[in-house]
Design a protein around this motif. Structure first.
Motif, short mmCIF file in Angstrom:
data_model
loop_
_atom_site.label_atom_id
_atom_site.label_comp_id
_atom_site.label_asym_id
_atom_site.label_seq_id
_atom_site.Cartn_x
_atom_site.Cartn_y
_atom_site.Cartn_z
N VAL B 122 0.87 -1.16 0.00
CA VAL B 122 0.00 0.00 0.00
C VAL B 122 0.91 1.22 0.00
CG1 VAL B 122 -1.97 1.12 1.06
CG2 VAL B 122 -1.57 -1.30 1.47
N VAL B 123 0.69 2.09 -0.96
CA VAL B 123 1.67 3.13 -1.23
C VAL B 123 1.01 4.50 -1.13
CG1 VAL B 123 2.58 4.13 -3.34
CG2 VAL B 123 3.39 1.93 -2.59
N SER B 124 1.75 5.49 -0.59
CA SER B 124 1.14 6.80 -0.40
C SER B 124 1.06 7.60 -1.70
CB SER B 124 1.93 7.64 0.59
OG SER B 124 2.26 6.90 1.69
N ASP B 125 2.04 7.43 -2.57
CA ASP B 125 2.07 8.25 -3.77
C ASP B 125 2.80 7.50 -4.87
OD1 ASP B 125 3.30 11.64 -4.52
OD2 ASP B 125 2.33 10.13 -5.74
N PRO B 126 2.12 7.13 -5.95
CA PRO B 126 2.78 6.32 -6.97
C PRO B 126 3.97 7.02 -7.61
CG PRO B 126 0.44 6.48 -7.39
CD PRO B 126 0.72 7.39 -6.27
N ARG B 127 3.97 8.34 -7.59
CA ARG B 127 5.07 9.03 -8.27
C ARG B 127 6.34 8.99 -7.44
NH1 ARG B 127 2.90 13.27 -11.53
NH2 ARG B 127 3.35 12.03 -13.35
N THR B 128 6.25 9.36 -6.15
CA THR B 128 7.46 9.37 -5.35
C THR B 128 7.85 7.98 -4.89
OG1 THR B 128 6.10 9.87 -3.44
CG2 THR B 128 7.22 11.71 -4.49
N ASP B 129 6.86 7.07 -4.77
CA ASP B 129 7.17 5.71 -4.34
C ASP B 129 7.27 4.77 -5.52
OD1 ASP B 129 4.91 6.37 -1.66
OD2 ASP B 129 7.10 6.44 -1.61
N HIS B 130 7.78 5.27 -6.65
CA HIS B 130 7.81 4.44 -7.86
C HIS B 130 8.74 3.24 -7.73
CE1 HIS B 130 11.77 6.02 -8.94
NE2 HIS B 130 11.33 7.14 -8.47
N GLN B 131 9.81 3.39 -6.92
CA GLN B 131 10.77 2.29 -6.81
C GLN B 131 10.14 1.02 -6.25
OE1 GLN B 131 13.80 2.10 -8.01
NE2 GLN B 131 14.18 0.09 -7.18
N PRO B 132 9.44 1.09 -5.10
CA PRO B 132 8.81 -0.15 -4.62
C PRO B 132 7.76 -0.69 -5.58
CG PRO B 132 8.30 1.71 -3.17
CD PRO B 132 9.33 2.17 -4.12
N ILE B 133 7.06 0.22 -6.27
CA ILE B 133 6.04 -0.26 -7.21
C ILE B 133 6.69 -1.03 -8.35
CG2 ILE B 133 4.34 0.50 -8.90
CD1 ILE B 133 3.53 2.70 -7.08
N MET B 134 7.81 -0.51 -8.83
CA MET B 134 8.48 -1.19 -9.94
C MET B 134 9.00 -2.55 -9.50
SD MET B 134 11.77 -0.15 -12.14
CE MET B 134 12.70 -0.47 -10.71
N GLU B 135 9.57 -2.61 -8.29
CA GLU B 135 10.09 -3.89 -7.81
C GLU B 135 8.97 -4.89 -7.59
OE1 GLU B 135 12.96 -4.06 -4.85
OE2 GLU B 135 14.19 -2.48 -5.71
N ALA B 136 7.82 -4.38 -7.17
CA ALA B 136 6.68 -5.27 -6.97
C ALA B 136 6.29 -5.94 -8.27
CB ALA B 136 5.50 -4.49 -6.40
N SER B 137 6.50 -5.22 -9.38
CA SER B 137 6.11 -5.79 -10.67
C SER B 137 7.00 -6.96 -11.06
CB SER B 137 6.18 -4.71 -11.76
OG SER B 137 7.52 -4.43 -12.09
N TYR B 138 8.18 -7.06 -10.46
CA TYR B 138 9.07 -8.18 -10.78
C TYR B 138 8.70 -9.43 -10.01
CZ TYR B 138 12.51 -5.36 -13.29
OH TYR B 138 13.15 -4.57 -14.21
N VAL B 139 8.02 -9.24 -8.86
CA VAL B 139 7.80 -10.39 -8.00
C VAL B 139 6.33 -10.65 -7.66
CG1 VAL B 139 9.95 -10.81 -6.83
CG2 VAL B 139 8.66 -8.81 -6.24
#
Lengths: 276, 306
Positions: B122-139
Motif C-alpha cells: 500500500v503506497v502513499s504516492d505512486p510518483r514518489t514511491d515508484h521504486q517499490p512499485i516497480m520492484e513489486a512488478s518483478y515479484v
C-alpha cells in the motif's frame, strides 16, 4: 603480456597476438576449444560438496518442506524462482547440462587487456524442460558453475504436440513458433515422427535437451553469434506454452497461490499481534 | 454494494473528507484517473468524486483484510507527510511499515539482508514511491495506491483517488483505511466511533513539535496570579523606572508624608489624599514589604497600575 596469455590456462596461439587492442572475435577462438567441450559433459554431478540448503525465499521454504507437489504448480502461478535448489528438488537427477561455448571477452585497461570468460550452458531433462544460462567470470570453471546455476533458474516448460494423428506421445512442437534475440530469428516448425531435428548444431542441442524429437527449423539473422542463436531458440521454446490453442479455450477456475494456501506455515504459525 | 447500506459513505466521514480537502485534486489529470474526477474548477483544480474515493477505499480495505498474515502487507511512504500515518497504520493493523528511504532491491535481491517478500503493497504516492512499485512488478506483488488526479497508474492495481499532497488529507485517508480494515476483520464495531483520533495520523512539522514542547514547559512554570507574597518584587517589575527602589529602605523613612513622590507613581494623587491615613498605617506596620494587612488601601491603587 605474452606471459600472461600463457598463464591463463594455455590458450595456445593467442599469447603472441594480443599486442595492441583486443580486436579479435570470439568466433575464431571457439574453434580451438571444440575438443575440450565434450570433455566437460556430465562433469556436473561428480564432486559436489554436501551443504545443507538454507532457503532464503518463501518459495524455497515451501519447496524444502515439501508443500509444493511439482514444478508445474510454480509455473502456473508464474512465481519467480530465485534459488537453484528448488529446481534440483524437482528435476535434480534427470537434468543434464552442457556447455555450449566458452567465449573469452576482453576489456581494455591501462595495463593491457582484462580477459574474462563467458560460459553458455544449456540444461534440460529431455522431457519438456529447458534452461539456458550465461555467466561471465575471470576463471572458466567459475563461469561454468555460475552458468549452470543460472540455467537452472531459467528452466521453463516446453509444450510438445503432434504433427498430425494424436497417437503415442507428443513428439514435436505444437505449432509454428518463432523466437528472437538480437538479429537472430529462429522458427520452429512441427515435423512428422521420425524426422529428427533438422537444424544447425546449436538449436539442435537445445531442442534435443528439451525433449523435442522431431522439428524443422528456419533461421535468419547473424546465427554465427552463438549467444543470440541459443537465446532465440530458447525464446521460441518458451513461447510454446504462451500460444493459445483451441484446446486451451476452456476456462479453469482460479487456484489459490501457494503463498496464501500455506500462509500459516510461512508465518511459522504466529501472526503479528495488532494494537486496536 | 447495492444490497447493503453498511458500506455506504456516511455523513460524518464525508464531512471529514471535505474538511481535509481530500476531494481537491491537482491541476492535471492522468487519463486513467479521469473516471474519478467530478469536474474541473475554474481555477484549474480538479474535484474528485468523493463517493468513488470511499468505494475504492473500502475495496482496498477488503483486499488488505484478505491477506492471512497481516505482517505481509507492506505500507510505504517515502514522503515525510505520510510517514507518521504509515507507522500508525502499521501499529494498529499489524502491517509492516517502510517509512523514508526504500532500499532498491528489497523485494528482488534475495542476497540482501533486508530482503522481504510481501504479499501486498500500500503506497502513499505512486510518483514518489515508484521504486517499490516497480520492484513489486518483478515479484508478483499487487499494489494499492493513494492516487491523485495526476498520478501515474502503471503497475497500480487498486487506485484510491484522493488528495495526496496535503498533510491532513494523507493522514485522514490512512486513518480511514486502518479503521475500515479493522472493521472488516471484525475487530472494531461499525456503529461505534474509533477511539483513536485522526490527529495521531497527521504529519507534525518538527518546528511545531518544538513549539508544543516549549509550551508544555512554560505551562508548568507560570506562577498563579493571586499569590501576593512577592508583591514588592512584582511592583518593581511593573514599575522599573521608579527610582526609589535603590535609594531608600522602609526603615530609613520616618515621615512618609514628607517623602517626595517617585516619578513612576501612577496613583500619585490618591497618595496625597490618603497620605495621612497611610502614613500612620506605615509607621504601625512592620518595616518590611507591605504585607496582606495593607491590602485594602493598596487595593485601589493596585488596579491603577494594572
Amino acid at each position: 603480456m605474452a606471459d600472461r596469455g600463457g598463464f591463463r590456462g594455455g590458450f595456445g596461439g593467442r599469447g603472441g597476438d594480443r599486442g595492441g587492442r583486443g580486436g579479435d572475435r570470439g568466433g575464431d577462438r571457439g574453434g580451438d576449444r571444440g575438443g575440450r567441450r565434450g570433455g566437460r559433459r556430465g562433469r556436473g554431478r561428480g564432486a559436489k560438496e554436501e551443504k545443507a540448503w538454507v532457503p532464503v525465499t518463501k518459495l524455497g521454504r515451501l519447496v524444502q518442506a515439501g508443500k509444493i507437489q511439482s514444478l508445474e504448480d510454480i509455473y502456473y502461478h508464474a512465481l519467480p524462482i530465485k534459488e537453484a535448489e528448488i529446481i534440483d528438488n524437482f528435476l535434480g537427477p534427470k537434468l543434464h547440462d552442457e556447455v555450449l561455448k566458452i567465449m573469452p571477452v576482453q576489456k581494455q585497461t591501462r595495463a593491457g587487456q582484462r580477459t574474462r570468460f563467458k560460459a553458455f550452458v544449456a540444461i534440460g531433462d529431455q522431457d519438456g524442460h529447458i534452461g539456458l544460462g550465461v555467466k561471465c567470470s575471470k576463471e572458466v570453471a567459475t563461469a561454468i558453475r555460475g552458468a549452470i546455476i543460472l540455467a537452472k533458474l531459467s528452466i521453463v516448460p516446453v509444450r510438445r504436440g503432434y504433427w498430425g494423428n494424436k497417437m503415442g506421445k507428443p513428439h514435436t512442437v505444437p505449432c509454428k513458433v518463432t523466437g528472437r534475440c538480437g538479429s537472430v530469428l529462429v522458427r520452429l516448425i512441427p515435423a512428422p515422427r521420425g524426422t529428427g531435428i533438422v537444424s544447425g548444431p546449436v538449436p539442435k542441442k537445445l531442442l534435443h535437451m528439451a525433449g523435442i524429437d522431431d522439428c524443422h527449423t528456419s533461421t535468419s539473422g547473424s546465427t554465427g553469434t552463438l549467444g543470440n542463436f541459443a537465446k532465440a531458440t530458447y525464446d521460441a521454446m518458451t513461447k510454446t506454452y504462451s500460444y493459445l490453442t483451441p484446446d486451451l479455450w476452456t476456462e479453469m477456475g482460479l487456484r489459490a497461490s501457494p503463498y496464501s494456501a500455506h500462509a500459516e506455515f510461512l508465518s511459522k504459525g504466529g501472526f503479528k499481534k495488532t494494537v486496536i | 454494494m447495492a444490497s447493503s447500506d453498511i458500506l455506504n459513505l456516511r455523513t460524518d466521514d464525508g464531512m471529514k473528507l471535505l474538511v481535509c480537502n481530500t476531494h481537491l485534486g491537482a491541476q492535471n489529470v492522468d487519463f486513467q484517473m479521469e473516471s474519478y474526477v467530478y469536474k474541473r474548477r475554474p481555477d484549474g483544480i480538479h474535484i474528485i468524486n468523493m463517493r468513488k474515493t470511499w468505494e475504492k477505499l473500502v475495496l482496498a480495505a477488503r483486499a488488505i483484510a484478505a491477506i492471512e498474515d497481516p505482517a505481509e502487507v507492506f505500507v510505504i511512504s517515502s514522503r515525510p507527510y505520510g510517514q507518521r500515518a504509515v507507522l500508525k497504520f502499521a501499529v494498529h493493523t499489524g502491517a509492516t511499515p517502510i517509512a523514508g528511504r526504500f532500499t532498491p532491491g528489497t523485494f528482488t535481491n534475495q542476497i540482501q539482508k533486508a530482503f522481504r517478500e510481501p504479499r501486498l503493497l500500500v503506497v502513499s504516492d505512486p510518483r514518489t514511491d515508484h521504486q517499490p512499485i516497480m520492484e513489486a512488478s518483478y515479484v508478483n506483488i499487487p499494489v494499492i495506491a493513494f492516487a491523485n488526479t495526476d498520478s501515474p497508474l502503471r503497475f497500480v492495481d487498486i487506485a484510491v483517488p484522493c488528495n495526496n499532497k496535503a498533510a491532513h488529507s494523507i493522514g485522514l485517508m490512512w486513518w480511514l483505511l486502518a479503521r475500515e480494515v479493522l472493521r472488516i476483520r471484525g475487530t472494531l464495531a461499525r456503529d461505534k466511533p474509533w477511539n483513536i483520533m485522526v490527529d495521531l495520523f497527521f504529519y507534525r512539522d518538527p518546528e511545531e513539535i518544538e513549539k508544543e514542547e516549549q509550551q508544555a514547559l512554560t505551562d508548568k512554570q507560570v506562577v498563579p496570579r493571586q499569590d501576593t507574597s512577592n508583591y514588592a518584587a512584582d511592583w518593581v517589575q511593573q514599575n522599573p523606572d521608579a527610582p526609589a527602589v535603590g535609594g531608600f529602605s522602609v526603615e530609613d523613612v520616618k515621615d512618609w508624608a514628607a517623602e517626595p513622590i517617585p516619578a513612576g507613581f501612577q496613583g500619585g494623587a490618591q497618595w496625597n489624599e490618603g497620605a495621612a491615613a497611610t502614613t500612620t498605617e506605615w509607621e504601625r506596620s512592620a518595616p518590611v514589604a507591605p504585607s496582606g494587612g495593607n491590602q485594602e488601601s493598596w487595593g485601589g491603587n493596585n488596579e491603577n497600575w494594572g
